[in-house]
Enzyme design. Structure first.
Site, PDB file in Angstrom:
ATOM      1  N   ARG A 228       1.311  -9.525  14.212  1.00  0.00           N
ATOM      2  CA  ARG A 228       0.910  -8.339  13.441  1.00  0.00           C
ATOM      3  C   ARG A 228      -0.375  -8.599  12.673  1.00  0.00           C
ATOM      4  NH1 ARG A 228       6.319  -7.025  10.301  1.00  0.00           N
ATOM      5  NH2 ARG A 228       5.259  -5.263   9.354  1.00  0.00           N
TER       6      ARG A 228
ATOM      7  N   LYS B 242       0.810  -1.217   0.000  1.00  0.00           N
ATOM      8  CA  LYS B 242       0.000   0.000   0.000  1.00  0.00           C
ATOM      9  C   LYS B 242       0.849   1.277   0.000  1.00  0.00           C
ATOM     10  CE  LYS B 242      -1.077   0.104   4.956  1.00  0.00           C
ATOM     11  NZ  LYS B 242      -0.119  -0.966   5.326  1.00  0.00           N
TER      12      LYS B 242
ATOM     13  N   ARG C 151      14.285  -8.114  11.615  1.00  0.00           N
ATOM     14  CA  ARG C 151      13.586  -7.448  12.716  1.00  0.00           C
ATOM     15  C   ARG C 151      12.655  -8.421  13.409  1.00  0.00           C
ATOM     16  NH1 ARG C 151      10.594  -2.117  10.791  1.00  0.00           N
ATOM     17  NH2 ARG C 151       8.993  -3.683  11.094  1.00  0.00           N
TER      18      ARG C 151
ATOM     19  N   ARG D 271      12.401  -9.873   4.257  1.00  0.00           N
ATOM     20  CA  ARG D 271      12.847  -8.522   4.621  1.00  0.00           C
ATOM     21  C   ARG D 271      14.082  -8.554   5.511  1.00  0.00           C
ATOM     22  NH1 ARG D 271       8.354  -4.065   5.730  1.00  0.00           N
ATOM     23  NH2 ARG D 271       8.616  -4.771   7.860  1.00  0.00           N
TER      24      ARG D 271
ATOM     25  N   ARG E  50      -6.446   3.216  10.985  1.00  0.00           N
ATOM     26  CA  ARG E  50      -6.183   1.788  11.135  1.00  0.00           C
ATOM     27  C   ARG E  50      -7.191   1.129  12.062  1.00  0.00           C
ATOM     28  NH1 ARG E  50      -0.277   1.279  12.597  1.00  0.00           N
ATOM     29  NH2 ARG E  50      -0.761  -0.907  12.244  1.00  0.00           N
TER      30      ARG E  50
END
Ligand SMILES: [Zn+2]
Length: 202
Positions: free
Chosen positions: A161, A13, A150, A117, A83
């Site tokens: 998440r 996004k 991370r 990532r 959110r």
């Protein structure tokens, strides 16, 4: 024109918001960037934000609301905001949103994208081993720092998440659906095709 982009982590996004901002001359307002910038400036508000982040907690809605409201213009694209329903109600209290785009991606794709990532320990630059790998393995292109995974991007971190995303987003999507401004976009396609699909609604 005021647009809102909603989507799970790694839905792309942020990239879509950037492309839309460029094509339609909109201000790209990323809630995450605003919070990070405020923290970096070390203002009174920034120190409060830092406190929540250090404790691994969400920054309270009132702070995020205030930061976003200050940046809002008549032509903007909101990325990562609202959110949850509380933030959506706040937004509604002073402005009108034209379109809300939900970028849908499967859990499998999210895990695949996020597990690839890597972040720089030193400067925070983010890489993706599939789409945007560093020139030298394990080393940051910008500063030469060591790359690491991370905590957010570990399997457990991703699971948590997604749990929070689902919990917060469900009522938000229901709200925008009832207003008739929610458009669902298939985020599994290449960036360019996702973008064209969004543009076809505008
Ligand atoms: Zn670096």
């Amino acid at each position: 024109m005021k647009l809102v982009l909603v989507g799970p982590p790694a839905s792309g996004k942020g990239s879509q918001a950037g492309l839309l901002a460029e094509k339609f001359n909109l201000k790209h307002i990323s809630a995450g960037d605003l919070l990070r910038e405020e923290k970096r400036k070390g203002t009174k508000r920034g120190k409060i934000i830092q406190g929540y982040i250090d404790k691994g907690q969400f920054v309270p809605d009132e702070i995020t609301n205030e930061l976003v409201k200050e940046q809002m213009t008549d032509n903007c694209v909101l990325d990562g905001y609202p959110r949850n329903l509380t933030q959506a109600h706040f937004l509604e209290s002073f402005t009108k949103i034209d379109h809300v785009f939900l970028i849908n991606v499967s859990k499998k794709t999210i895990y695949k994208r996020l597990s690839a990532r890597r972040s720089c320990l030193n400067c925070g630059a983010v890489y993706n081993l599939i789409t945007n790998p560093p020139k030298e393995k394990g080393k940051c292109d910008v500063c030469g720092g060591k790359l690491y995974i991370r905590k957010d991007d570990t399997k457990e971190g991703i699971k948590e998440r997604l749990r929070l995303y689902d919990k917060n987003t469900k009522p938000l999507l229901k709200y925008y659906k009832e207003k008739g401004i929610l458009r669902e976009i298939d985020g599994e396609q290449p960036i360019k095709e996702v973008f064209n699909k969004i543009v076809s609604y505008l």
